[in-house]
Scaffold this active site. Structure first.
Site, mmCIF file in Angstrom:
data_model
loop_
_atom_site.group_PDB
_atom_site.id
_atom_site.type_symbol
_atom_site.label_atom_id
_atom_site.label_comp_id
_atom_site.label_asym_id
_atom_site.label_seq_id
_atom_site.Cartn_x
_atom_site.Cartn_y
_atom_site.Cartn_z
ATOM 1 N N LYS A 14 0.836 -1.201 0.000
ATOM 2 C CA LYS A 14 0.000 0.000 0.000
ATOM 3 C C LYS A 14 0.881 1.265 0.000
ATOM 4 C CE LYS A 14 -3.805 -2.304 2.471
ATOM 5 N NZ LYS A 14 -4.607 -2.351 3.702
ATOM 6 N N TYR A 54 -12.307 -3.920 -3.042
ATOM 7 C CA TYR A 54 -12.784 -4.274 -1.706
ATOM 8 C C TYR A 54 -14.177 -4.909 -1.735
ATOM 9 C CZ TYR A 54 -8.652 -2.766 0.689
ATOM 10 O OH TYR A 54 -7.348 -2.693 1.125
ATOM 11 N N ARG A 119 -0.893 -14.691 4.229
ATOM 12 C CA ARG A 119 -1.597 -14.053 5.361
ATOM 13 C C ARG A 119 -0.765 -14.209 6.640
ATOM 14 N NH1 ARG A 119 -6.177 -10.867 4.183
ATOM 15 N NH2 ARG A 119 -7.065 -11.339 6.203
ATOM 16 N N THR A 125 -4.678 -7.717 10.721
ATOM 17 C CA THR A 125 -4.997 -6.418 10.113
ATOM 18 C C THR A 125 -4.531 -5.214 10.932
ATOM 19 O OG1 THR A 125 -6.994 -7.484 9.272
ATOM 20 C CG2 THR A 125 -6.930 -5.084 9.162
ATOM 21 N N ARG A 136 3.408 -6.717 9.367
ATOM 22 C CA ARG A 136 2.663 -5.641 10.044
ATOM 23 C C ARG A 136 3.108 -5.481 11.498
ATOM 24 N NH1 ARG A 136 -3.176 -7.483 7.584
ATOM 25 N NH2 ARG A 136 -3.247 -6.154 5.737
ATOM 26 N N ASN A 156 -1.547 -0.240 7.288
ATOM 27 C CA ASN A 156 -0.936 -1.519 7.665
ATOM 28 C C ASN A 156 -0.089 -2.121 6.546
ATOM 29 O OD1 ASN A 156 -3.021 -2.223 6.000
ATOM 30 N ND2 ASN A 156 -4.157 -3.395 7.515
ATOM 31 N N HIS A 159 -1.905 -5.218 1.459
ATOM 32 C CA HIS A 159 -3.146 -5.978 1.271
ATOM 33 C C HIS A 159 -2.765 -7.388 0.829
ATOM 34 C CE1 HIS A 159 -6.817 -7.644 -0.272
ATOM 35 N NE2 HIS A 159 -6.137 -7.981 -1.354
ATOM 36 N N GLU A 170 -9.384 -11.067 -7.533
ATOM 37 C CA GLU A 170 -8.526 -9.874 -7.390
ATOM 38 C C GLU A 170 -7.405 -9.886 -8.434
ATOM 39 O OE1 GLU A 170 -7.196 -9.829 -3.320
ATOM 40 O OE2 GLU A 170 -9.219 -9.552 -2.540
HETATM 41 P P1 ATP Z 1 -6.430 -6.267 3.452
HETATM 42 O O1 ATP Z 1 -7.814 -6.621 2.918
HETATM 43 O O2 ATP Z 1 -6.033 -4.832 3.192
HETATM 44 O O3 ATP Z 1 -5.391 -7.287 3.151
HETATM 45 P P2 ATP Z 1 -7.248 -7.339 5.904
HETATM 46 O O4 ATP Z 1 -7.878 -8.437 5.098
HETATM 47 O O5 ATP Z 1 -6.304 -7.697 6.977
HETATM 48 O O6 ATP Z 1 -6.479 -6.324 5.025
HETATM 49 P P3 ATP Z 1 -9.869 -6.132 5.994
HETATM 50 O O7 ATP Z 1 -10.737 -6.470 7.149
HETATM 51 O O8 ATP Z 1 -10.147 -6.764 4.663
HETATM 52 O O9 ATP Z 1 -8.369 -6.380 6.470
HETATM 53 O O10 ATP Z 1 -9.870 -4.548 5.831
HETATM 54 C C1 ATP Z 1 -9.308 -3.943 4.689
HETATM 55 C C2 ATP Z 1 -8.481 -2.746 5.087
HETATM 56 O O11 ATP Z 1 -9.336 -1.737 5.615
HETATM 57 C C3 ATP Z 1 -7.457 -2.993 6.160
HETATM 58 O O12 ATP Z 1 -6.265 -3.525 5.662
HETATM 59 C C4 ATP Z 1 -7.289 -1.608 6.753
HETATM 60 O O13 ATP Z 1 -6.415 -0.805 5.981
HETATM 61 C C5 ATP Z 1 -8.688 -1.022 6.654
HETATM 62 N N1 ATP Z 1 -9.484 -1.239 7.870
HETATM 63 C C6 ATP Z 1 -10.121 -2.370 8.238
HETATM 64 N N2 ATP Z 1 -10.781 -2.228 9.382
HETATM 65 C C7 ATP Z 1 -10.559 -0.948 9.760
HETATM 66 C C8 ATP Z 1 -10.997 -0.143 10.880
HETATM 67 N N3 ATP Z 1 -11.763 -0.649 11.832
HETATM 68 N N4 ATP Z 1 -10.593 1.143 10.950
HETATM 69 C C9 ATP Z 1 -9.830 1.664 9.985
HETATM 70 N N5 ATP Z 1 -9.401 0.983 8.908
HETATM 71 C C10 ATP Z 1 -9.752 -0.309 8.796
HETATM 72 MG MG MG Z 2 -9.199 -8.208 3.435
#
Ligand code: ATP
Ligand code: MG
Length: 202
Positions: A14, A54, A119, A125, A136, A156, A159, A170
């Site tokens: 990112k 997303y 992962r 996350t 992370r 973080n 992705h 994706e």
């Molecule tokens: P990614 O999809 O980016 O690999 P992830 O699968 O670990 O990360 P997701 O739950 O899919 O996390 O959320 C996507 C992204 O949205 C996160 O990586 C983070 O940048 C952001 N995000 C998720 N939850 C929150 C939250 N509660 N507050 C702020 N940002 C969030």
């Molecule tokens: Mg995700």
């Protein structure tokens, strides 16, 4: 069934990962696991691409909202809303701003259990609680609480696809088939060859 060595996953460094000069370190972590890099490019995503990305998983809104609520409650804190869909509407808006602020590096990694291994190497996350030894956990410090107060997405670094099904969709969104290279890596013999023959002379 196709052999598991063909499993693929999408990883994106990112904008904060690029700005923190972590491209090399991040690529190294996936590369040294034994997974094979089959596609890589640097691009500045559009808002439309991020929204499509997303929303590929129809469950994403619900899952991410519930995950956020649970994380607040685990820390004894009050979540910004009790409605998971309200939470993710805000998160999606913030993601569109964050992910289009600068270049990202998109990659496709291939190999046995690629989705799960990536992962694991990436970590949870929320950097505040992601384990040490993960990307992370080792390289950044953000939390849901502070990012929510500041009205922005959690920074973080990475992705990584959440499931094999998401990964396929994706990859098709970010790469054309021509941009993915089908090649042999010498290391693969050691990872996948059942007989392990040819190391010693006859
Ligand atoms: P990614 O999809 O980016 O690999 P992830 O699968 O670990 O990360 P997701 O739950 O899919 O996390 O959320 C996507 C992204 O949205 C996160 O990586 C983070 O940048 C952001 N995000 C998720 N939850 C929150 C939250 N509660 N507050 C702020 N940002 C969030
Ligand atoms: Mg995700």
């Amino acid at each position: 069934m196709e052999h598991q060595k063909y499993e693929r996953t999408l990883v994106m460094i990112k904008p904060d990962g690029i700005q923190r000069s972590l491209i090399g370190e991040i690529v190294k972590r996936y590369e040294q696991s034994g997974l094979k890099l089959v596609g890589i490019k640097m691009t500045v995503p559009t808002v439309e691409l991020i929204e499509q990305h997303y929303l590929i998983d129809p469950e994403w809104r619900m899952k991410t909202g519930l995950k956020t609520i649970e994380s607040y409650k685990k820390k004894g804190a009050k979540p910004p809303s009790e409605d998971p869909l309200v939470i993710t509407e805000i998160i999606l808006g913030n993601l569109k701003k964050y992910m289009t602020k600068g270049p990202v590096v998109a990659m496709v990694w291939q190999g046995m259990h690629a989705v799960g291994i990536v992962r694991k190497i990436t970590g949870g996350t929320e950097p505040l609680t992601s384990s040490m030894g993960t990307i992370r956990g080792d390289f950044t410090i953000d939390s849901y609480e502070v990012s929510d107060i500041d009205g922005r997405a959690v920074r973080n670094l990475i992705h990584a696809s959440g499931s094999q099904d998401d990964a396929e969709k994706e990859i098709a969104l970010w790469f054309t088939p021509k941009e993915l290279i089908d090649y042999r890596l010498i290391n693969e013999a050691m990872l996948y060859d059942a007989e392990l023959s040819g190391i010693l002379g006859q």
